[in-house]
Design an enzyme around this catalytic site. Structure first.
Site, mmCIF file in Angstrom:
data_model
loop_
_atom_site.group_PDB
_atom_site.id
_atom_site.type_symbol
_atom_site.label_atom_id
_atom_site.label_comp_id
_atom_site.label_asym_id
_atom_site.label_seq_id
_atom_site.Cartn_x
_atom_site.Cartn_y
_atom_site.Cartn_z
ATOM 1 N N ALA A 13 0.817 -1.215 0.000
ATOM 2 C CA ALA A 13 0.000 0.000 0.000
ATOM 3 C C ALA A 13 0.851 1.265 0.000
ATOM 4 O O ALA A 13 0.523 2.235 -0.683
ATOM 5 C CB ALA A 13 -0.951 -0.015 1.192
ATOM 6 N N LYS A 63 3.945 -19.883 -6.358
ATOM 7 C CA LYS A 63 4.969 -18.839 -6.277
ATOM 8 C C LYS A 63 5.374 -18.616 -4.821
ATOM 9 O O LYS A 63 6.552 -18.513 -4.507
ATOM 10 C CB LYS A 63 4.442 -17.552 -6.906
ATOM 11 C CG LYS A 63 5.369 -16.383 -6.785
ATOM 12 C CD LYS A 63 4.868 -15.181 -6.026
ATOM 13 C CE LYS A 63 3.428 -15.068 -5.737
ATOM 14 N NZ LYS A 63 3.124 -14.262 -4.552
ATOM 15 N N ARG A 119 7.407 -11.033 1.407
ATOM 16 C CA ARG A 119 7.472 -11.598 2.754
ATOM 17 C C ARG A 119 7.896 -13.058 2.730
ATOM 18 O O ARG A 119 8.567 -13.523 3.635
ATOM 19 C CB ARG A 119 6.101 -11.480 3.423
ATOM 20 C CG ARG A 119 5.720 -10.071 3.748
ATOM 21 C CD ARG A 119 4.326 -10.022 4.257
ATOM 22 N NE ARG A 119 3.424 -10.281 3.134
ATOM 23 C CZ ARG A 119 2.141 -10.003 3.130
ATOM 24 N NH1 ARG A 119 1.575 -9.499 4.191
ATOM 25 N NH2 ARG A 119 1.404 -10.236 2.094
ATOM 26 N N ASN A 120 7.457 -13.796 1.694
ATOM 27 C CA ASN A 120 7.791 -15.223 1.646
ATOM 28 C C ASN A 120 9.284 -15.447 1.447
ATOM 29 O O ASN A 120 9.877 -16.308 2.086
ATOM 30 C CB ASN A 120 6.988 -15.908 0.545
ATOM 31 C CG ASN A 120 5.521 -15.924 0.880
ATOM 32 O OD1 ASN A 120 5.114 -16.549 1.842
ATOM 33 N ND2 ASN A 120 4.729 -15.205 0.110
ATOM 34 N N GLN A 147 1.994 -15.899 3.672
ATOM 35 C CA GLN A 147 1.083 -16.799 2.972
ATOM 36 C C GLN A 147 1.739 -18.097 2.525
ATOM 37 O O GLN A 147 1.074 -19.107 2.365
ATOM 38 C CB GLN A 147 0.487 -16.081 1.755
ATOM 39 C CG GLN A 147 -0.368 -14.912 2.157
ATOM 40 C CD GLN A 147 -0.129 -13.708 1.279
ATOM 41 O OE1 GLN A 147 0.958 -13.468 0.791
ATOM 42 N NE2 GLN A 147 -1.171 -12.926 1.096
#
Length: 160
Positions: A13, A63, A119-120, A147
């Site tokens: 964002a 992904k 983040r992953n 996630q």
């Protein structure tokens, strides 16, 4: 499926607010996604749209799995790994999608943006360095929900 609409990242964002480059994907019925994509598109905010919600979700989850597993610090090995992952994702997309060519741009953009800032990928690096552990769960303070953790579980169950 006609009334389902998906709008997702890999955008942050603050990047959109600061008018930095960001991108998103909209999947679902044409009557919803086309007008919304047109409304949201800006020179700094690319919005991809496609009707194939199922393939999009499968590839988005895959992904996240790939990027969470990419732990090596070497730039060369990261490049080789990401090239292999991208090739495999394109191959799987061609097996699943009715119009796979429409996924190429978003798939590559999503994978590389997430590899650089995601983040992953961060989570995988921190796990490899021993700075976090699996026992900490999938919600990390300052990073939010990772996630890839649930995606790894889901793909493991699916493939088992």
């Amino acid at each position: 499926m006609e009334n389902i609409l998906y709008l997702g990242g890999p955008n942050i964002a603050s990047e959109i607010h600061n008018m930095e480059y960001a991108n998103a994907r909209i999947c679902g019925a044409e009557k919803w996604r086309k007008p919304l994509a047109k409304f949201l598109r800006q020179p700094h905010f690319i919005v991809w749209d496609n009707s194939d919600l199922v393939t999009h979700e499968v590839m988005g989850g895959l992904k996240n799995v790939y990027l969470e597993l990419e732990w090596n610090e070497s730039a060369t090995s990261k490049s080789v790994y990401s090239a292999h992952c991208t090739s495999e994702m394109i191959f799987i997309t061609h097996l699943l999608a009715e119009e796979p060519e429409k996924f190429s741009g978003p798939l590559l953009a999503d994978t590389y943006v997430t590899l650089l800032k995601g983040r992953n990928a961060w989570y995988g690096h921190m796990l490899a360095k021993g700075l976090i552990s699996l026992e900490m769960g999938d919600s990390i303070k300052g990073k939010g929900m990772i996630q890839g953790v649930s995606a790894v579980r889901a793909f493991y169950e699916l493939l088992s």
